[in-house]
Design a protein around this motif. Structure first.
Motif, PDB file in Angstrom:
ATOM      1  N   GLY A  56       0.786  -1.230   0.000  1.00 39.12           N
ATOM      2  CA  GLY A  56       0.000   0.000   0.000  1.00 39.12           C
ATOM      3  C   GLY A  56       0.813   1.271   0.000  1.00 39.12           C
ATOM      4  O   GLY A  56       0.258   2.378  -0.033  1.00 39.12           O
ATOM      5  N   PHE A  57       2.141   1.161   0.022  1.00 36.07           N
ATOM      6  CA  PHE A  57       3.010   2.333   0.018  1.00 36.07           C
ATOM      7  C   PHE A  57       3.060   2.978  -1.372  1.00 36.07           C
ATOM      8  O   PHE A  57       2.887   2.303  -2.399  1.00 36.07           O
ATOM      9  N   HIS A  58       3.353   4.245  -1.369  1.00 36.54           N
ATOM     10  CA  HIS A  58       3.722   4.968  -2.599  1.00 36.54           C
ATOM     11  C   HIS A  58       5.221   5.242  -2.534  1.00 36.54           C
ATOM     12  O   HIS A  58       5.705   5.856  -1.578  1.00 36.54           O
ATOM     13  N   VAL A  59       5.967   4.760  -3.511  1.00 33.40           N
ATOM     14  CA  VAL A  59       7.416   4.962  -3.520  1.00 33.40           C
ATOM     15  C   VAL A  59       7.715   6.392  -3.943  1.00 33.40           C
ATOM     16  O   VAL A  59       7.389   6.817  -5.049  1.00 33.40           O
ATOM     17  N   VAL A  60       8.344   7.124  -3.040  1.00 39.73           N
ATOM     18  CA  VAL A  60       8.664   8.537  -3.279  1.00 39.73           C
ATOM     19  C   VAL A  60       9.970   8.674  -4.040  1.00 39.73           C
ATOM     20  O   VAL A  60      10.079   9.456  -4.992  1.00 39.73           O
ATOM     21  N   SER A  61      10.997   7.919  -3.621  1.00 42.44           N
ATOM     22  CA  SER A  61      12.295   8.009  -4.284  1.00 42.44           C
ATOM     23  C   SER A  61      13.057   6.713  -4.065  1.00 42.44           C
ATOM     24  O   SER A  61      12.798   5.970  -3.112  1.00 42.44           O
ATOM     25  N   SER A  62      13.998   6.440  -4.969  1.00 43.96           N
ATOM     26  CA  SER A  62      14.847   5.253  -4.821  1.00 43.96           C
ATOM     27  C   SER A  62      16.200   5.542  -5.440  1.00 43.96           C
ATOM     28  O   SER A  62      16.322   6.345  -6.368  1.00 43.96           O
ATOM     29  N   GLN A  63      17.217   4.862  -4.909  1.00 47.27           N
ATOM     30  CA  GLN A  63      18.585   5.061  -5.371  1.00 47.27           C
ATOM     31  C   GLN A  63      19.365   3.779  -5.132  1.00 47.27           C
ATOM     32  O   GLN A  63      19.159   3.088  -4.131  1.00 47.27           O
ATOM     33  N   GLU A  64      20.257   3.444  -6.039  1.00 47.05           N
ATOM     34  CA  GLU A  64      21.120   2.276  -5.896  1.00 47.05           C
ATOM     35  C   GLU A  64      22.512   2.675  -6.357  1.00 47.05           C
ATOM     36  O   GLU A  64      22.713   3.024  -7.517  1.00 47.05           O
ATOM     37  N   SER A  65      23.483   2.621  -5.427  1.00 47.44           N
ATOM     38  CA  SER A  65      24.787   3.182  -5.766  1.00 47.44           C
ATOM     39  C   SER A  65      25.831   2.801  -4.732  1.00 47.44           C
ATOM     40  O   SER A  65      25.525   2.426  -3.600  1.00 47.44           O
ATOM     41  N   ARG A  66      27.094   2.924  -5.110  1.00 50.09           N
ATOM     42  CA  ARG A  66      28.194   2.987  -4.147  1.00 50.09           C
ATOM     43  C   ARG A  66      28.243   4.400  -3.577  1.00 50.09           C
ATOM     44  O   ARG A  66      27.559   5.296  -4.035  1.00 50.09           O
ATOM     45  N   GLY A  67      29.079   4.575  -2.580  1.00 49.72           N
ATOM     46  CA  GLY A  67      29.298   5.898  -2.025  1.00 49.72           C
ATOM     47  C   GLY A  67      28.274   6.334  -1.001  1.00 49.72           C
ATOM     48  O   GLY A  67      28.406   7.420  -0.426  1.00 49.72           O
ATOM     49  N   LEU A  68      27.245   5.504  -0.746  1.00 49.53           N
ATOM     50  CA  LEU A  68      26.201   5.878   0.194  1.00 49.53           C
ATOM     51  C   LEU A  68      26.486   5.405   1.612  1.00 49.53           C
ATOM     52  O   LEU A  68      26.027   6.019   2.572  1.00 49.53           O
ATOM     53  N   ALA A  69      27.233   4.306   1.743  1.00 47.03           N
ATOM     54  CA  ALA A  69      27.481   3.743   3.078  1.00 47.03           C
ATOM     55  C   ALA A  69      28.909   3.231   3.206  1.00 47.03           C
ATOM     56  O   ALA A  69      29.124   2.074   3.571  1.00 47.03           O
ATOM     57  N   PRO A  70      29.911   4.073   2.928  1.00 47.98           N
ATOM     58  CA  PRO A  70      31.290   3.610   3.074  1.00 47.98           C
ATOM     59  C   PRO A  70      31.630   3.356   4.538  1.00 47.98           C
ATOM     60  O   PRO A  70      31.156   4.062   5.431  1.00 47.98           O
TER      61      PRO A  70
END
Length: 391
Positions: free
Chosen positions: A361-375
């Motif tokens: 039932g959620f509406h996806v507001v934003s999404s991202q898939e990448s390196r550099g987010l959790a070093p």
């Protein structure tokens, strides 16, 4: 037995000494399940040895290693919706422990047959007992298998198979694998020095919500998988009312000892288990590096519970390891997305996660898939970040 309403995946391990009738009973188990409408695969230990080009010998260590290969293959297939029947001796306590910890809906059926009956049967088939090619002293009989079948005398293979199928289907869905997580994370939090500084994702989250006006007063946040509490503390110190959960009671006990804040409470358990204790509506749900520590069924329960606990227009913030992270190709394979490399991880597919959130039932507001987010140290994993809103 009727037609199943849905697929019941799992692994049925038919164990027993040579000439106990494992292959015959296993084939009958597969036949009964297929007649009932289930999708199955039958794996015979002797055939698997041949398929694997007889790379393993017959020492205890080699037999144990090969048994784990059988069961990892069985797990991999069962996670794709199949009931896998494995007919193999493999009766080692270490192997049995691994099976119970790491196989979802794992079920051991032990065929108990007296030695004299096995010798008599073997004389008409493989002749292993006559040729002294067996070392049964390597094996240990199971202390508490899911079912014991006295597979001799009046009972025939069809009756034995019927008993196994009925008992397996009765228990399906009740035997969830822990994957060694409880022990691993208890040891980790008991013995490791973990950082107390907030994660980059916590800073990202706080930056995102600081511009949001909450006329009702202090914003309430539920954290799923709080670990050592570093992000929960950060949020409480920055004006949020925080309820933090973790499945590791060792972690929660440590948090309660070391972190005291009037706006912060800690609870041990999964979201659906403690939802009555933490009942109420939250403006935010925060989950950092917790979804990939959960099997799929736990993820589904956590996200569904989060949806129910959120206020209308509340948001969930998720960060987790991607299936495209290099770690997803290391360690023991349990399924297309699950590995054990030091400890259990289930790597997340972004599209699948988004689809699950939408179904809930959620509406996806934003999404991202990448390196550099959790070093962290020398590591820079490929991670997913998703923000979704409850309409």
């Amino acid at each position: 037995m009727g037609t199943p309403a849905h697929t019941t995946a799992g692994v049925i391990w038919i164990s027993g000494f040579s000439a106990a009738g494992k292959t015959t009973v296993g084939r009958d188990v597969e036949r009964l399940l297929r007649v009932a409408g289930y999708q199955t695969v039958f794996l015979d230990g002797d055939q698997l040895r041949s398929i694997l080009a007889h790379k393993w010998g017959y020492s205890a260590d080699e037999r144990q290693e090969l048994a784990r290969i059988y069961f990892r293959l069985g797990s991999h297939l069962s996670k794709q919706g199949l009931i896998v029947i494995v007919a193999a001796v493999a009766m080692f306590d270490e192997v049995r422990l691994w099976f119970r910890q790491n196989i979802h809906n794992g079920f051991e059926a032990y065929l108990r047959v007296p030695p004299e009956v096995r010798v008599q049967r073997d004389a008409h088939t493989k002749g292993l007992y006559r040729k002294n090619l067996l070392d049964n002293n390597q094996y240990t009989e199971p202390h508490d298998p899911d079912i014991i079948i006295d597979n001799y005398g009046e009972i025939d293979s069809a009756a034995a198979a019927e008993s196994i199928v009925v008992e397996f289907l009765n228990r399906a869905g009740t035997k969830l694998a822990d994957y060694g997580r409880s022990e691993y994370w208890s040891d980790y939090y008991r013995n490791s020095d973990t950082t107390c500084t907030p994660s980059p994702f916590a800073e990202f989250f706080l930056d995102q919500i600081q511009s949001v006006d909450n006329p009702g007063g202090m914003s309430r946040l539920l954290e799923i998988g709080c670990g050592n509490g570093r992000d929960a503390r950060f949020f409480a110190e920055n004006g949020l009312e925080v309820v933090a959960l973790d499945k590791s009671c060792t972690a929660i006990e440590q948090c309660k000892r070391e972190i005291q804040h009037r706006s912060l409470s800690f609870f041990c358990g999964e979201t659906h288990q403690v939802s009555k204790i933490i009942s109420g509506r939250y403006h935010y749900v925060y989950s950092r590096f917790s979804l990939h520590a959960m099997p799929d069924i736990e993820e589904a329960r956590a996200l569904e519970s989060a949806f129910g606990l959120l206020e209308p227009n509340g948001h969930i913030y998720i960060e987790c390891r991607s299936i495209n992270d290099p770690l997803a190709r290391r360690g023991e394979v349990l399924s297309p997305t699950e590995r054990i490399d030091g400890h259990y991880r289930r790597f997340i597919d972004l599209t699948s996660l988004q689809e699950r959130l939408k179904r809930i039932g959620f509406h996806v507001v934003s999404s991202q898939e990448s390196r550099g987010l959790a070093p962290y140290g020398d590591e820079d994993p490929v991670v997913i970040r998703v923000v979704a809103r409850k309409p």
